[in-house]
Design an enzyme around this catalytic site. Sequence first.
Site, PDB file in Angstrom:
ATOM      1  CE1 TYR A  38      -7.254  10.262 -10.444  1.00 54.63           C
ATOM      2  CE2 TYR A  38      -7.836  11.813 -12.170  1.00 54.63           C
ATOM      3  CZ  TYR A  38      -7.228  10.643 -11.766  1.00 54.63           C
ATOM      4  OH  TYR A  38      -6.583   9.854 -12.695  1.00 54.63           O
TER       5      TYR A  38
ATOM      6  CG  ASP B   1      -1.815   1.175   1.334  1.00 52.17           C
ATOM      7  OD1 ASP B   1      -1.592   2.169   0.608  1.00 52.17           O
ATOM      8  OD2 ASP B   1      -2.761   1.120   2.135  1.00 52.17           O
TER       9      ASP B   1
HETATM   10  P1  NAD Z   1      -6.837   0.528 -12.185  1.00 54.49           P
HETATM   11  O1  NAD Z   1      -7.854   0.650 -11.104  1.00 54.49           O
HETATM   12  O2  NAD Z   1      -7.043  -0.488 -13.242  1.00 54.49           O
HETATM   13  O3  NAD Z   1      -5.396   0.320 -11.550  1.00 54.49           O
HETATM   14  C1  NAD Z   1      -4.969   1.056 -10.443  1.00 54.49           C
HETATM   15  C2  NAD Z   1      -4.165   0.121  -9.563  1.00 54.49           C
HETATM   16  O4  NAD Z   1      -3.645   0.899  -8.473  1.00 54.49           O
HETATM   17  C3  NAD Z   1      -5.043  -0.988  -8.966  1.00 54.49           C
HETATM   18  O5  NAD Z   1      -4.457  -2.237  -9.186  1.00 54.49           O
HETATM   19  C4  NAD Z   1      -5.088  -0.636  -7.497  1.00 54.49           C
HETATM   20  O6  NAD Z   1      -5.191  -1.768  -6.651  1.00 54.49           O
HETATM   21  C5  NAD Z   1      -3.768   0.093  -7.318  1.00 54.49           C
HETATM   22  N1  NAD Z   1      -3.763   0.931  -6.127  1.00 54.49           N
HETATM   23  C6  NAD Z   1      -4.703   1.818  -5.722  1.00 54.49           C
HETATM   24  N2  NAD Z   1      -4.374   2.329  -4.529  1.00 54.49           N
HETATM   25  C7  NAD Z   1      -3.184   1.763  -4.187  1.00 54.49           C
HETATM   26  C8  NAD Z   1      -2.333   1.875  -3.051  1.00 54.49           C
HETATM   27  N3  NAD Z   1      -2.657   2.649  -2.010  1.00 54.49           N
HETATM   28  N4  NAD Z   1      -1.179   1.167  -3.045  1.00 54.49           N
HETATM   29  C9  NAD Z   1      -0.877   0.343  -4.066  1.00 54.49           C
HETATM   30  N5  NAD Z   1      -1.653   0.172  -5.149  1.00 54.49           N
HETATM   31  C10 NAD Z   1      -2.780   0.879  -5.200  1.00 54.49           C
HETATM   32  O7  NAD Z   1      -6.746   1.984 -12.819  1.00 54.49           O
HETATM   33  P2  NAD Z   1      -5.884   2.571 -14.035  1.00 54.49           P
HETATM   34  O8  NAD Z   1      -6.814   3.246 -14.913  1.00 54.49           O
HETATM   35  O9  NAD Z   1      -4.949   1.543 -14.561  1.00 54.49           O
HETATM   36  O10 NAD Z   1      -5.079   3.696 -13.246  1.00 54.49           O
HETATM   37  C11 NAD Z   1      -3.674   3.724 -13.142  1.00 54.49           C
HETATM   38  C12 NAD Z   1      -3.233   5.152 -12.967  1.00 54.49           C
HETATM   39  O11 NAD Z   1      -3.606   5.899 -14.137  1.00 54.49           O
HETATM   40  C13 NAD Z   1      -3.857   5.901 -11.788  1.00 54.49           C
HETATM   41  O12 NAD Z   1      -2.882   6.700 -11.177  1.00 54.49           O
HETATM   42  C14 NAD Z   1      -4.918   6.759 -12.429  1.00 54.49           C
HETATM   43  O13 NAD Z   1      -5.174   7.925 -11.678  1.00 54.49           O
HETATM   44  C15 NAD Z   1      -4.243   7.100 -13.751  1.00 54.49           C
HETATM   45  N6  NAD Z   1      -5.159   7.520 -14.798  1.00 54.49           N
HETATM   46  C16 NAD Z   1      -6.178   6.703 -15.200  1.00 54.49           C
HETATM   47  C17 NAD Z   1      -7.042   7.145 -16.197  1.00 54.49           C
HETATM   48  C18 NAD Z   1      -8.199   6.295 -16.683  1.00 54.49           C
HETATM   49  O14 NAD Z   1      -9.109   6.860 -17.306  1.00 54.49           O
HETATM   50  N7  NAD Z   1      -8.191   4.990 -16.492  1.00 54.49           N
HETATM   51  C19 NAD Z   1      -6.846   8.405 -16.771  1.00 54.49           C
HETATM   52  C20 NAD Z   1      -5.789   9.207 -16.336  1.00 54.49           C
HETATM   53  C21 NAD Z   1      -4.948   8.744 -15.351  1.00 54.49           C
END
Ligand code: NAD
Length: 256
Positions: free
Chosen positions: A161, A68
């Site tokens: 966010y 985490d």
């Molecule tokens: P996702 O939910 O598929 O993956 C996020 C991962 O982060 C998950 O596996 C989750 O368990 C892990 N996570 C969350 N909190 C955590 C913690 N405290 N410690 C360790 N792991 C933790 O989402 P995603 O879309 O792959 O997002 C990845 C990154 O991309 C994030 O930072 C998100 O803000 C960013 N992002 C996503 C989007 C989108 O539209 N999907 C757009 C812009 C930015």
Amino acid sequence: MSDANAGLRAFRVDGQVAVITGGAQGIGLACAELMHEAGAAVVLLDCDTAALDTARQRLPQAQAQVLDVSDAAAVEHVFADIARIHGRVDILVNNAGRSIRKPSHELPLEDWDAVVAVNLTGAFVCARAAASHMPERGGSIVNMASMMGLSGGGLYPNVSYHASKGGLVTMTRALAVEWAPRGIRVNAVAPTWTRTQFIDPLTRSAELMQRIRSATPLQRMAEPQEVASAVLFLASPAAAMVTGAVLPVDGGFLAQ
Ligand code: NAD
């Protein structure tokens, strides 16, 4: 004799140790798979044990470990362990992130703190821990920001966010300047809406999908692999002269 492939080889990361937070699924796992394909030894860190189990099956060559990122003491321990096992850390992808989508007046302070703790403080603590295990020749950090870190727009109110990703953008620039003398490059990518479970509620709504298309010059959302390509470029020797940059992967959203 000149090496015809030397230019292309700069896009590879052969033999480098790449650590990816939030690496169990979505964009993080796409980054891990591409880093592996590009020659890195990959370490996945995530707080979701079930998702890590699935990731282990998809990428058995990677080391996968529960972490985490909002637990600062655990972060120090895990990065020390990685350095002990692999000898060093060359690349960090600070990708773990979360979102609590509520209008500002309905957002409890605990929710604000929880988002900042992962998206901003967690990224800082991981960057510092990774940097302390990078070799003398330096290393590379890529932070997963968002186009929402550069814009107040979007489909719904999501202030914690926006603010945390905006902080991550500025942290990227500050660490890039501070750590340049150590040869550590720090960059960020700023993705648009990307097809992962993170935005499940959006992808299930035809109306929201239509709003995404009309808000985006390229008229679609991104795929996780398209974000991973930008991450690999910034992490690789091909970007050796790039630091403090924030690369939108946004289909033109921020160009408007
Ligand atoms: P996702 O939910 O598929 O993956 C996020 C991962 O982060 C998950 O596996 C989750 O368990 C892990 N996570 C969350 N909190 C955590 C913690 N405290 N410690 C360790 N792991 C933790 O989402 P995603 O879309 O792959 O997002 C990845 C990154 O991309 C994030 O930072 C998100 O803000 C960013 N992002 C996503 C989007 C989108 O539209 N999907 C757009 C812009 C930015």
